[in-house]
Design an enzyme around this catalytic site. Structure first.
Site, short mmCIF file in Angstrom:
data_model
loop_
_atom_site.label_atom_id
_atom_site.label_comp_id
_atom_site.label_asym_id
_atom_site.label_seq_id
_atom_site.Cartn_x
_atom_site.Cartn_y
_atom_site.Cartn_z
N LYS A 78 -6.59 -7.49 6.39
CA LYS A 78 -5.74 -8.61 6.00
C LYS A 78 -5.80 -9.67 7.10
CE LYS A 78 -0.98 -9.40 4.35
NZ LYS A 78 0.33 -8.74 4.11
N SER A 153 2.03 -9.35 -0.64
CA SER A 153 1.21 -10.39 -0.07
C SER A 153 -0.21 -9.95 0.29
CB SER A 153 1.88 -10.96 1.19
OG SER A 153 1.94 -9.96 2.20
N SER A 177 4.60 -5.47 0.43
CA SER A 177 3.31 -6.18 0.42
C SER A 177 2.07 -5.29 0.47
CB SER A 177 3.25 -7.18 1.56
OG SER A 177 4.02 -8.32 1.25
#
EC number: 6.3.5.7
Lengths: 488, 101
Positions: A78, A153, A177
């Site tokens: 990420k 996310s 997330s």
């Protein structure tokens, strides 16, 4: 040449490397080719780093040491985890072209194990969002239906794994997330206990809630990755000093006598009936395998969203003060003075969702609002923790849906922040209490995956994995592939 | 219905947060923040008398380490990230308005 990761778990890739049937260089090149072949459909990556990845692979092949379970295996990260010399933007304009001078501890641990990151995955800006639509750079799509959101996310990390580009990825989870995008993409996503994984080098959103964890296609793969990234770090004073067990130790398929609690509030108003039915069927399957299942109550669940959005935004507004255009990242032009530089840089550098949360947090902490909002929310947090403690006196795990719905259409929810926030109701309490929580695929509604959430006692990820593994091996849902698998 | 937060209050908070909004954005944020504050209202109905607040769930207290500098000789690498540098330092605009007074 591409590589079909749908047919190879981490254990099988490791064996191939040990047996010299493949090389780290071949795997890294194939992973880069996978991304080249499918990222026009998925838009999962903001940045790739082919040169440094291939260089690391060559060095590994030369040394020929593949003792570690992850040695030579490619992955995605990420884009909110610092990687030395590689752009780390948190999907924000304000960090465009920012190249950290250090690497996050969790990533360092993967590097030390010989795993090789090939790129930085898309996400909601500063991890604020549930659909990966607030990214400044691109809109990632769901691996099962490219008109749907991948969740968020950590949507890029989830789509990259579910879409078969990489064998595993890391994400971060502040209010769901990791678990929600794992659910939306039909893969395994674990948010470990708060403190299990060092947060050093993870760009802070809400420091008392943030935690790094793995995305994988199977439960065993997930446990292998968590084995590698866990442990105390003197650079993160909240990282746990507890011993890290072997998280694969309870993957027997056996759940006889396991005591499962099902909170009635997790099947309440706002939960799609088809999601409820799918998750209840999964729970029935666990019961058929020998677990005992009882309904319980977590009475403060309905206050979780409000308490979370106050605490998270307060911490985030404080953490994001550092982005001022002075030392690194984006700086606005045509400013009159230093104050103007701060205001213009932040106003032009942050997107609307980030601004909304900074505003909410600044308000919640401001004079006159502090007691009624921030302190009140912190007290509700205590009540939510006490709810969980009470249930865990008599049960080993708590299970329910991960998200109230399956993945929705791109653009459908983004203009309604209130609805987006309320959709986090099932994942948020786990972060407030710092518990481990994992999503595994429970089945499909209209060919879109549904997540089964498994919540454990603090530092008992092993039992969460045990439960998920037993269900996964009995249901074999991981064998179902999205259409994009045909590209490899 | 009375808004939970006024336009003036939103403008004040924006100032505290070092953000600026034009008129249209200010209207938009006032409406959205009011909607969100409506959700927050539910908390007032919970009795929290004698409940201690939780600010962190870490088990750790006062983790100490040796006071030794580590990984610090990176001035040139750090400066590369600065939007503007001069003479080995980060350059910023004047603190007071240029050309005024």
């Amino acid at each position: 040449m591409t590589m079909n990761y749908f047919d190879h778990d981490l254990t099988s890739l490791h064996q191939q490397l040990v047996n010299k049937e493949t090389t780290a260089t071949e795997l890294v090149q194939a992973t880069l080719d996978n991304i080249k072949a499918t990222d026009d459909q998925l838009n999962a990556f903001i940045t790739t780093n082919p040169e440094s990845a291939l260089e690391a692979a060559k060095a590994l092949d030369k040394a020929g040491q593949f003792d570690n379970a992850l040695a030579g295996i490619p992955l995605g990260l990420k884009d909110n985890m610092a990687t030395k010399g590689i752009q780390t933007s948190a999907a924000s304009r304000i960090l465009k072209d920012f190249k950290p001078v250090y690497t996050a501890t969790a990533v360092d641990k993967l590097n030390a194990a010989g795993a090789i990151s090939v790129g930085k995955a898309n996400m909601d800006e500063f991890a604020m969002g549930g659909s990966t639509e607030t990214s400044y750079y691109k809109t990632t799509t769901n691996a099962w239906d490219h008109t749907k959101v991948p969740g968020g996310s950590s949507g890029g990390s989830a789509a990259a794994v579910a879409g078969g580009q990489v064998p595993f990825a890391l994400g971060s989870d502040t209010g769901g997330s990791i678990r929600q995008p794992a659910a939306f993409n039909g893969i395994v996503g674990m948010k470990p206990t708060y403190g299990r994984v060092s947060r050093w080098g993870l760009f802070a959103m809400a420091s008392s809630l943030d935690q790094i964890g793995p995305f994988t296609r199977t439960v065993k793969d997930n446990a292998l990755v968590l084995n590698t990234i866990s442990g105390h770090d003197q650079r993160d004073s909240t990282s746990a000093t507890r011993e890290v067990p072997d998280f694969t130790s309870k993957l027997t398929g056996d759940v006889k006598g396991l005591r499962i609690a099902v909170p009635k509030e997790y099947f309440g108003e706002g939960i799609d009936e088809r999601v409820s039915v799918t998750v209840r069927a999964a729970i029935a399957q666990l019961e058929a395998l020998g677990a005992t299942v009882d309904e319980v109550s977590l009475p403060h669940t309905k206050y979780g969203v409000a308490a979370y959005y106050i605490i998270m935004s307060s911490e985030a507004s404080s953490n994001l003060q550092r982005y001022d255009g002075v030392k690194y990242g984006f700086r606005a032009d045509d400013v009159k003075n230093l104050e103007d530089l701060y205001v213009k840089t932040r106003s032009e550098g942050f997107g609307d969702e980030v601004k909304r949360r900074i505003m909410l947090g600044t308000f919640s902490l401001s004079a006159g609002a502090y007691d009624a909002f921030f302190k009140k929310a912190a007290k509700i947090r205590t009540l939510i923790i006490e709810d969980f403690n009470k249930v865990f006196e008599d049960y080993d795990v708590i299970v329910g849906p991960t998200a109230p719905t399956v993945a929705y259409g791109i653009g459908e929810e983004i203009d309604d922040p209130t609805a987006m926030y309320l959709a986090d109701v099932l994942t948020i309490p786990v972060n407030l209490a710092g518990l481990p929580g994992m999503s595994v695929n429970a089945g499909f509604v209209d060919n879109l995956p549904v997540g089964l959430q498994i919540i454990g006692k603090p530092f008992d990820e092993s039992t969460v994995y045990q439960t998920g593994y037993a269900f996964e091996q009995a249901s074999r849902l991981f064998e179902k592939k999205p259409d994009i698998a045909k590209e490899y | 219905m009375k808004e939970k937060i006024t336009r003036e209050e939103v403008a004040h908070v924006a100032g505290l947060a070092k953000l600026s909004f034009n008129d249209e954005q200010l209207d938009h944020f006032t409406t959205q923040l009011s909607d969100i504050l409506n959700i927050f209202d539910t908390l007032a109905t919970v009795n929290t008398e004698n409940v201690e607040p939780t600010y962190s769930v870490t088990e750790n207290v006062n983790i100490l380490r040796e006071d030794v500098a580590d990984n610090w000789q990176q001035k040139q690498e750090l400066l590369k990230n600065a939007p503007l540098e001069a003479a080995g330092l980060i350059k910023v605009p004047a603190i007071l308005d240029e050309g005024e007074n």
